[in-house]
Scaffold this motif. Structure first.
Motif, mmCIF file in Angstrom:
data_model
loop_
_atom_site.group_PDB
_atom_site.id
_atom_site.type_symbol
_atom_site.label_atom_id
_atom_site.label_comp_id
_atom_site.label_asym_id
_atom_site.label_seq_id
_atom_site.Cartn_x
_atom_site.Cartn_y
_atom_site.Cartn_z
ATOM 1 N N LEU A 1 0.419 -1.224 0.286
ATOM 2 C CA LEU A 1 -0.438 -0.223 0.221
ATOM 3 C C LEU A 1 1.046 1.677 -0.234
ATOM 4 O O LEU A 1 1.819 1.077 0.950
ATOM 5 N N ILE A 2 0.731 2.091 -0.983
ATOM 6 C CA ILE A 2 2.266 3.148 -1.353
ATOM 7 C C ILE A 2 0.921 4.181 -1.155
ATOM 8 O O ILE A 2 -0.119 4.988 -1.559
ATOM 9 N N THR A 3 1.784 5.442 -0.547
ATOM 10 C CA THR A 3 0.760 6.878 -0.082
ATOM 11 C C THR A 3 2.094 7.992 -0.232
ATOM 12 O O THR A 3 3.141 7.181 0.447
ATOM 13 N N CYS A 4 1.588 9.363 0.594
ATOM 14 C CA CYS A 4 2.653 10.449 0.105
ATOM 15 C C CYS A 4 3.186 10.024 1.730
ATOM 16 O O CYS A 4 2.038 10.036 2.548
ATOM 17 N N GLY A 5 3.967 10.909 2.213
ATOM 18 C CA GLY A 5 4.201 11.233 3.921
ATOM 19 C C GLY A 5 5.097 12.528 4.123
ATOM 20 O O GLY A 5 5.866 12.874 2.853
ATOM 21 N N GLY A 6 5.147 12.411 5.210
ATOM 22 C CA GLY A 6 6.405 14.151 5.290
ATOM 23 C C GLY A 6 5.717 15.245 5.090
ATOM 24 O O GLY A 6 4.449 14.908 5.199
ATOM 25 N N VAL A 7 6.872 15.869 5.155
ATOM 26 C CA VAL A 7 6.018 17.245 4.488
ATOM 27 C C VAL A 7 6.070 17.691 2.940
ATOM 28 O O VAL A 7 6.430 17.451 2.517
ATOM 29 N N PHE A 8 5.100 18.182 2.946
ATOM 30 C CA PHE A 8 4.856 18.654 1.734
ATOM 31 C C PHE A 8 5.276 19.530 0.943
ATOM 32 O O PHE A 8 5.374 20.957 1.944
ATOM 33 N N ASP A 9 5.804 19.559 -0.297
ATOM 34 C CA ASP A 9 6.786 20.964 -0.487
ATOM 35 C C ASP A 9 5.711 21.810 -1.518
ATOM 36 O O ASP A 9 5.943 20.991 -2.724
ATOM 37 N N PRO A 10 5.341 22.639 -1.320
ATOM 38 C CA PRO A 10 4.514 23.549 -2.410
ATOM 39 C C PRO A 10 5.226 23.615 -3.547
ATOM 40 O O PRO A 10 4.548 23.875 -4.387
ATOM 41 N N ALA A 11 6.417 24.676 -3.477
ATOM 42 C CA ALA A 11 6.894 24.660 -4.523
ATOM 43 C C ALA A 11 6.747 23.579 -5.895
ATOM 44 O O ALA A 11 6.540 23.895 -6.186
ATOM 45 N N ALA A 12 7.289 21.878 -5.262
ATOM 46 C CA ALA A 12 6.978 20.789 -6.005
ATOM 47 C C ALA A 12 5.735 21.237 -6.787
ATOM 48 O O ALA A 12 5.141 20.235 -7.230
ATOM 49 N N ARG A 13 4.846 20.968 -5.204
ATOM 50 C CA ARG A 13 3.416 20.720 -5.162
ATOM 51 C C ARG A 13 3.390 18.501 -4.880
ATOM 52 O O ARG A 13 2.852 18.132 -5.607
ATOM 53 N N THR A 14 4.658 18.366 -3.817
ATOM 54 C CA THR A 14 4.562 17.390 -3.778
ATOM 55 C C THR A 14 4.952 17.065 -2.831
ATOM 56 O O THR A 14 5.903 18.038 -1.798
ATOM 57 N N TYR A 15 4.854 15.752 -1.070
ATOM 58 C CA TYR A 15 5.448 15.740 -0.450
ATOM 59 C C TYR A 15 6.319 15.179 -0.550
ATOM 60 O O TYR A 15 7.347 14.070 -1.809
ATOM 61 N N GLU A 16 7.168 15.392 0.596
ATOM 62 C CA GLU A 16 8.933 15.044 0.618
ATOM 63 C C GLU A 16 8.897 13.169 0.200
ATOM 64 O O GLU A 16 10.341 12.697 0.761
ATOM 65 N N GLU A 17 8.033 12.292 1.227
ATOM 66 C CA GLU A 17 8.587 11.338 1.561
ATOM 67 C C GLU A 17 7.178 10.303 0.924
ATOM 68 O O GLU A 17 6.498 10.685 0.493
ATOM 69 N N ASN A 18 7.637 8.487 1.020
ATOM 70 C CA ASN A 18 7.218 7.753 0.648
ATOM 71 C C ASN A 18 6.155 6.864 1.895
ATOM 72 O O ASN A 18 6.822 6.538 2.612
ATOM 73 N N VAL A 19 5.036 6.422 2.286
ATOM 74 C CA VAL A 19 4.970 5.520 2.892
ATOM 75 C C VAL A 19 4.455 4.219 2.472
ATOM 76 O O VAL A 19 3.434 4.282 1.103
ATOM 77 N N VAL A 20 4.830 3.299 2.608
ATOM 78 C CA VAL A 20 4.387 1.682 2.172
ATOM 79 C C VAL A 20 3.822 0.879 3.450
ATOM 80 O O VAL A 20 5.124 0.551 4.308
ATOM 81 N N ALA A 21 3.228 0.398 2.856
ATOM 82 C CA ALA A 21 2.305 -0.502 4.163
ATOM 83 C C ALA A 21 3.020 -2.312 3.063
ATOM 84 O O ALA A 21 2.403 -2.143 1.978
ATOM 85 N N PHE A 22 3.363 -3.276 4.128
ATOM 86 C CA PHE A 22 3.957 -4.278 3.463
ATOM 87 C C PHE A 22 3.017 -5.631 4.401
ATOM 88 O O PHE A 22 2.624 -5.661 5.395
ATOM 89 N N GLY A 23 2.413 -5.915 3.977
ATOM 90 C CA GLY A 23 1.404 -7.816 3.686
ATOM 91 C C GLY A 23 1.856 -8.644 3.350
ATOM 92 O O GLY A 23 2.454 -8.475 2.490
ATOM 93 N N HIS A 24 1.463 -9.612 4.199
ATOM 94 C CA HIS A 24 1.268 -10.740 2.896
ATOM 95 C C HIS A 24 -0.298 -11.526 3.391
ATOM 96 O O HIS A 24 -1.016 -11.244 3.883
ATOM 97 N N LEU A 25 -0.440 -12.259 2.492
ATOM 98 C CA LEU A 25 -2.096 -13.076 2.231
ATOM 99 C C LEU A 25 -1.750 -13.944 3.710
ATOM 100 O O LEU A 25 -0.985 -14.951 3.859
ATOM 101 N N THR A 26 -3.178 -13.818 3.937
ATOM 102 C CA THR A 26 -3.695 -15.137 4.858
ATOM 103 C C THR A 26 -4.726 -15.628 4.441
ATOM 104 O O THR A 26 -4.515 -17.587 4.859
#
Length: 203
Positions: A172-197
């Motif tokens: 699962l992927i989204t943005c994170g960290g501080v938002f850079d208004p000049a670049a109009r993007t966040y400085e980080e990515n957040v990734v959740a790792f999981g496995h099928l059960t």
């Protein structure tokens, strides 16, 4: 047994075979159980699952339950496309179908133009949380989250996220960290790792 009675019994057997052939159609016990499922009832199905499209995502630990999904491809620079609106979860169409062997990659916004995104709380998802990914063949793949990591944009772990795996996994992927208004993007990515059960079919 008289000849007339024997003929009658044979006729009944023939009818029985015909009914079995028409009604069975090659279906086994699993198909019989599926047909008998009541609305809302669940039946386990074997994994890995065949290919199917994503139709919904439930992640109770972050308050997400949505049927707003879309397919995602790649931009001209090979970066992952993002959903066009805040509440939609996108499935990267070059990744594995949920429940199939390989990593299933889902992406969504944390925030879009001031509107809370589908993965707004992803960074706070705890290890052990359950994520259910619904498919268009009426089956659902059930994943458990192993860990949630944060990465600077320039250190994104491409191989760990998109690389092949020996079993069915989830990213699962989204943005994170501080938002850079000049670049109009966040400085980080957040990734959740999981496995099928598990996987199940719904009535």
């Amino acid at each position: 047994m008289s000849g007339r009675l024997v003929a009658f019994v044979l006729a009944l057997l023939a009818v029985g075979v015909l009914v079995a052939a028409v009604g069975g159609g090659g279906g086994g016990p699993e198909e019989t159980r599926t047909a008998a499922l009541a609305p809302g009832e669940r039946a386990p199905v074997p994994v890995p699952l065949p290919e199917a499209d994503v139709t919904g995502v439930d992640a109770p630990s972050i308050g997400l339950s949505t049927e707003e999904t879309t397919d995602l491809g790649r931009n001209a620079d090979d970066s992952l496309e993002v959903p066009r609106d805040a509440g939609t979860v996108g499935w990267y169409e070059e990744s594995a179908s949920p429940g199939a062997v390989g990593p299933t990659v889902l992406a969504a916004h944390v925030n879009l133009d001031g509107e809370q995104g589908a993965f707004f709380r992803l960074a706070r998802m705890p290890a052990g949380a359950t994520v259910e990914v619904h498919r268009d063949d009426d089956t659902t793949a059930v994943f458990v989250i192993d860990r949630v990591e944060r990465y600077a944009k320039y250190t994104f772990p491409t191989e760990a996220v998109y690389g092949p795996t020996p079993d069915s996994q989830l990213r699962l992927i989204t943005c994170g960290g501080v938002f850079d208004p000049a670049a109009r993007t966040y400085e980080e990515n957040v990734v959740a790792f999981g496995h099928l059960t598990a996987a199940y079919r719904s009535g």
